[in-house]
Structure formats: C-alpha cells, structure tokens
Motif scaffolding. Structure first.
Motif, PDB file in Angstrom:
ATOM      1  N   ALA A 107       0.844  -1.152   0.105  1.00  0.00           N
ATOM      2  CA  ALA A 107      -0.053  -0.103   0.083  1.00  0.00           C
ATOM      3  C   ALA A 107       1.008   1.192  -0.032  1.00  0.00           C
ATOM      4  O   ALA A 107       1.537   1.539   0.982  1.00  0.00           O
ATOM      5  CB  ALA A 107      -0.927   0.129   1.243  1.00  0.00           C
ATOM      6  N   VAL A 108       0.799   2.040  -1.200  1.00  0.00           N
ATOM      7  CA  VAL A 108       1.568   3.257  -1.324  1.00  0.00           C
ATOM      8  C   VAL A 108       1.018   4.302  -0.641  1.00  0.00           C
ATOM      9  O   VAL A 108      -0.383   4.530  -1.183  1.00  0.00           O
ATOM     10  CB  VAL A 108       2.014   3.261  -2.555  1.00  0.00           C
ATOM     11  CG1 VAL A 108       2.656   4.757  -2.857  1.00  0.00           C
ATOM     12  CG2 VAL A 108       2.850   2.281  -3.407  1.00  0.00           C
ATOM     13  N   ALA A 109       1.244   5.034   0.284  1.00  0.00           N
ATOM     14  CA  ALA A 109       0.394   6.247   0.782  1.00  0.00           C
ATOM     15  C   ALA A 109       1.354   7.412  -0.037  1.00  0.00           C
ATOM     16  O   ALA A 109       2.438   7.763  -0.070  1.00  0.00           O
ATOM     17  CB  ALA A 109       0.916   6.570   2.181  1.00  0.00           C
ATOM     18  N   GLN A 110       0.318   8.328  -0.755  1.00  0.00           N
ATOM     19  CA  GLN A 110       0.571   9.449  -1.358  1.00  0.00           C
ATOM     20  C   GLN A 110      -0.054  10.541  -1.110  1.00  0.00           C
ATOM     21  O   GLN A 110      -1.390  10.442  -0.580  1.00  0.00           O
ATOM     22  CB  GLN A 110       0.372   9.254  -2.766  1.00  0.00           C
ATOM     23  CG  GLN A 110       0.615  10.359  -3.678  1.00  0.00           C
ATOM     24  CD  GLN A 110       0.386  10.041  -5.203  1.00  0.00           C
ATOM     25  OE1 GLN A 110      -0.960   9.628  -5.369  1.00  0.00           O
ATOM     26  NE2 GLN A 110       0.970  10.242  -6.099  1.00  0.00           N
ATOM     27  N   GLN A 111       0.507  11.918  -0.741  1.00  0.00           N
ATOM     28  CA  GLN A 111      -0.120  13.142  -0.370  1.00  0.00           C
ATOM     29  C   GLN A 111      -0.855  13.457  -1.466  1.00  0.00           C
ATOM     30  O   GLN A 111      -0.871  13.683  -2.501  1.00  0.00           O
ATOM     31  CB  GLN A 111       0.854  14.266  -0.187  1.00  0.00           C
ATOM     32  CG  GLN A 111       0.322  15.624   0.344  1.00  0.00           C
ATOM     33  CD  GLN A 111      -0.442  15.652   1.542  1.00  0.00           C
ATOM     34  OE1 GLN A 111       0.077  14.811   2.379  1.00  0.00           O
ATOM     35  NE2 GLN A 111      -1.560  16.394   1.631  1.00  0.00           N
ATOM     36  N   TYR A 112      -2.327  13.599  -1.156  1.00  0.00           N
ATOM     37  CA  TYR A 112      -3.364  13.838  -2.201  1.00  0.00           C
ATOM     38  C   TYR A 112      -3.375  15.150  -3.195  1.00  0.00           C
ATOM     39  O   TYR A 112      -3.638  15.042  -3.974  1.00  0.00           O
ATOM     40  CB  TYR A 112      -4.667  13.584  -1.599  1.00  0.00           C
ATOM     41  CG  TYR A 112      -5.306  14.965  -0.728  1.00  0.00           C
ATOM     42  CD1 TYR A 112      -6.129  15.670  -1.450  1.00  0.00           C
ATOM     43  CD2 TYR A 112      -4.766  15.457   0.640  1.00  0.00           C
ATOM     44  CE1 TYR A 112      -6.476  17.044  -0.817  1.00  0.00           C
ATOM     45  CE2 TYR A 112      -5.181  16.607   1.035  1.00  0.00           C
ATOM     46  CZ  TYR A 112      -6.083  17.286   0.543  1.00  0.00           C
ATOM     47  OH  TYR A 112      -6.296  18.467   0.769  1.00  0.00           O
ATOM     48  N   ASP A 113      -2.865  16.013  -2.263  1.00  0.00           N
ATOM     49  CA  ASP A 113      -2.681  17.242  -3.265  1.00  0.00           C
ATOM     50  C   ASP A 113      -1.474  17.611  -3.845  1.00  0.00           C
ATOM     51  O   ASP A 113      -1.461  18.464  -4.742  1.00  0.00           O
ATOM     52  CB  ASP A 113      -3.107  18.633  -2.248  1.00  0.00           C
ATOM     53  CG  ASP A 113      -2.369  18.859  -0.896  1.00  0.00           C
ATOM     54  OD1 ASP A 113      -1.588  17.787  -0.471  1.00  0.00           O
ATOM     55  OD2 ASP A 113      -2.528  19.865  -0.064  1.00  0.00           O
TER      56      ASP A 113
END
Length: 135
Positions: free
Chosen positions: A38-44
C-alpha cells in the motif's frame, strides 16, 4: 520503505476473516502472506510518503474508518498510522492498480510519514543513475 514501530493497534492475522466487500476482495492479488503493498501518497501534491502492507482486514478498516491501517510484518499486528506518533494519515481516496496487486492510498498526512519523523520515507537521497539512464 517504512518501518512501523511508532504506531500500534491490535493483533489478529493477515488474511483472516474481514468485512471487506467481496467484490473488492476478489480483485486483490495478494502475496504468499496474504498481503498487498500500500503506497501512501499526499493527495494534493502527489508526494510519495511511504509504503506499508495491508491484508483484507487492514484495507477494510482503512476504507471504513478514513484512517490508514496497516499490517506490521515484524510485529504481526495491525497498526493505525498516527495512533501513537500523532502523525495521522487521513484518507482521501483509495485505488487499486490495474493488476490488483498494489493499493494507492491518497492521504492528508499530518507531520512526518516516516518512522524517523521525516516527511517521507523516500528522502534518504537519490541513487546515482548510470550514463545510459541519465541521458
């Protein structure tokens, strides 16, 4: 990749019974341990923050609580990002890749995502590219 020593929750097991929607579960291609990265990415901003592991239950919890839940391979338990560190990941969206073997979680990250306290786990320095790759 992220170590998860700063945020704890409870134990159970990967690939045990979960409340994950069967249609979503059918799309997942898990590794031999029942996990998907699961890759977590800053949404903005699109900034890649960390990589963790989820089983069906962790994904179910992430989808239903709005907080990222991961499976700790080293401790054999679930952990919710931010429960002890205060560095929460508020879920904005979740997507599967085309093969169903990776989850992308777009989050609003509070403070650092890395267990070291850094903003991202990927700021330890870029690896040098060879001449053919950098041309």
């Amino acid at each position: 990749m992220s170590s998860d020593s700063s945020d704890r929750t409870d134990s159970a097991g990967p690939a045990g019974p979960s409340g994950l929607d069967p249609a979503v579960a059918a799309r997942l291609k898990r590794n031999a341990d029942g996990l998907v990265p699961a890759v977590a990415q800053q949404y903005d901003t699109g900034e890649v923050l960390m990589l963790g592991w989820m089983d069906d239950e962790a994904l179910h919890r992430t989808l239903t609580t709005g907080r990222c839940t991961y499976w700790s391979r080293s401790r054999g338990e679930y952990w919710v990002k931010g429960d002890t560190s205060g560095h929460f990941q508020h879920v904005k969206s979740v997507a599967l890749d085309c093969d169903g073997d990776t989850v992308l979680v777009r989050v609003d990250q509070v403070d650092g995502a890395c267990h070291t306290g850094d903003r991202t786990c990927f700021d330890a320095g870029e690896l040098p590219l060879g001449p053919a790759a950098s041309a």
